[in-house]
Scaffold this motif. Structure first.
Motif, mmCIF file in Angstrom:
data_model
loop_
_atom_site.group_PDB
_atom_site.id
_atom_site.type_symbol
_atom_site.label_atom_id
_atom_site.label_comp_id
_atom_site.label_asym_id
_atom_site.label_seq_id
_atom_site.Cartn_x
_atom_site.Cartn_y
_atom_site.Cartn_z
ATOM 1 N N ASP A 1 -7.724 -1.786 -1.368
ATOM 2 C CA ASP A 1 -7.477 -1.434 -0.260
ATOM 3 C C ASP A 1 -6.446 -0.845 0.757
ATOM 4 O O ASP A 1 -6.499 0.180 1.635
ATOM 5 C CB ASP A 1 -8.026 -2.700 0.230
ATOM 6 N N GLU B 1 1.246 8.866 -5.275
ATOM 7 C CA GLU B 1 1.216 7.168 -6.235
ATOM 8 C C GLU B 1 0.806 7.382 -7.439
ATOM 9 O O GLU B 1 -0.182 8.123 -8.049
ATOM 10 C CB GLU B 1 -0.183 7.035 -5.094
ATOM 11 N N GLY C 1 0.724 -1.103 -0.103
ATOM 12 C CA GLY C 1 -0.250 0.166 -0.085
ATOM 13 C C GLY C 1 0.888 1.907 -0.178
ATOM 14 O O GLY C 1 0.421 1.863 -0.072
ATOM 15 N N ALA D 1 -2.774 5.917 2.424
ATOM 16 C CA ALA D 1 -3.097 6.878 1.916
ATOM 17 C C ALA D 1 -4.113 7.761 3.008
ATOM 18 O O ALA D 1 -3.440 8.538 2.995
ATOM 19 C CB ALA D 1 -3.889 6.678 -0.113
ATOM 20 N N ALA D 2 -5.020 6.933 3.174
ATOM 21 C CA ALA D 2 -5.948 7.631 4.588
ATOM 22 C C ALA D 2 -4.933 8.166 5.767
ATOM 23 O O ALA D 2 -4.819 9.235 6.010
ATOM 24 C CB ALA D 2 -6.750 7.143 5.001
ATOM 25 N N TYR E 1 -0.033 14.137 -0.128
ATOM 26 C CA TYR E 1 -0.241 13.385 -1.175
ATOM 27 C C TYR E 1 -0.616 12.926 -2.498
ATOM 28 O O TYR E 1 -1.961 14.162 -1.639
ATOM 29 C CB TYR E 1 -1.452 12.249 0.347
ATOM 30 N N ARG F 1 -7.382 2.314 -10.211
ATOM 31 C CA ARG F 1 -7.262 3.062 -8.795
ATOM 32 C C ARG F 1 -6.759 3.112 -7.501
ATOM 33 O O ARG F 1 -5.882 1.594 -8.299
ATOM 34 C CB ARG F 1 -8.602 1.874 -8.455
ATOM 35 N N LEU F 2 -7.175 2.573 -6.140
ATOM 36 C CA LEU F 2 -6.155 3.022 -4.989
ATOM 37 C C LEU F 2 -7.072 0.948 -5.044
ATOM 38 O O LEU F 2 -8.414 0.768 -4.656
ATOM 39 C CB LEU F 2 -6.344 3.480 -4.013
ATOM 40 N N GLN G 1 -3.878 0.482 -0.224
ATOM 41 C CA GLN G 1 -3.275 1.741 -0.772
ATOM 42 C C GLN G 1 -4.098 2.669 0.129
ATOM 43 O O GLN G 1 -3.811 3.833 0.725
ATOM 44 C CB GLN G 1 -3.002 1.873 -2.622
ATOM 45 N N ALA G 2 -5.740 2.646 -0.080
ATOM 46 C CA ALA G 2 -6.606 3.794 0.225
ATOM 47 C C ALA G 2 -6.167 3.350 1.878
ATOM 48 O O ALA G 2 -6.767 5.406 2.239
ATOM 49 C CB ALA G 2 -8.217 3.111 0.030
ATOM 50 N N CYS H 1 -2.645 11.349 -5.268
ATOM 51 C CA CYS H 1 -2.453 9.897 -5.877
ATOM 52 C C CYS H 1 -3.130 10.510 -7.665
ATOM 53 O O CYS H 1 -4.038 11.219 -7.650
ATOM 54 C CB CYS H 1 -4.003 9.124 -5.676
ATOM 55 N N LYS I 1 -0.791 6.079 -11.177
ATOM 56 C CA LYS I 1 -1.849 5.138 -11.825
ATOM 57 C C LYS I 1 -1.682 5.184 -12.650
ATOM 58 O O LYS I 1 -1.479 6.343 -13.742
ATOM 59 C CB LYS I 1 -3.207 5.843 -11.215
#
Length: 109
Positions: free
Chosen positions: A67, A57, A40, A73-74, A83, A64-65, A69-70, A85, A59
């Motif tokens: 799980d 990040e 992630g 990121a959070a 941050y 899409r991110l 990665q999300a 993406c 892409k």
């Protein structure tokens, strides 16, 4: 994008690519996991002269991110780090300029 960063990065900033996304055989993947590679984390990490940290990040178009990665990121955003993406070169360069990572003189064509 990395060639642009190398050319235009501000003095006293450093960066690296977190190379954890490519396909590997099971033995190598298990060894890297034991060594601390964590799913992630974003592709690029930037560290500034006063401890600032920014993450990018990258892409593919319409990527899409995942799980993991999300979740990372959070956490990074909640911790106050920069941050982004993105699948857009201009977006990445303009964001890095806004964060003070890249010199302002760069023109994105």
């Amino acid at each position: 994008m990395v060639d642009t960063v190398r050319r235009w990065i501000m003095p006293h900033w450093i960066f690296t690519h977190i190379a954890s996304g490519e396909k590997r055989d099971q033995v190598t993947a298990a060894r890297l996991k034991r060594m601390g590679v964590t799913a992630g984390f974003p592709d690029l990490m930037f560290i500034g002269p006063c401890g600032q940290m920014c993450w990018i990040e990258l892409k593919a178009r319409a990527g899409r991110l995942g799980d993991a990665q999300a979740a990372v990121a959070a956490h990074l955003v909640a911790a106050g780090h920069g941050y982004l993406c993105s699948d857009d070169y201009r977006d990445v360069i303009e964001t890095l300029k806004a964060w003070g990572v890249l010199r302002a003189g760069i023109s994105v064509q």
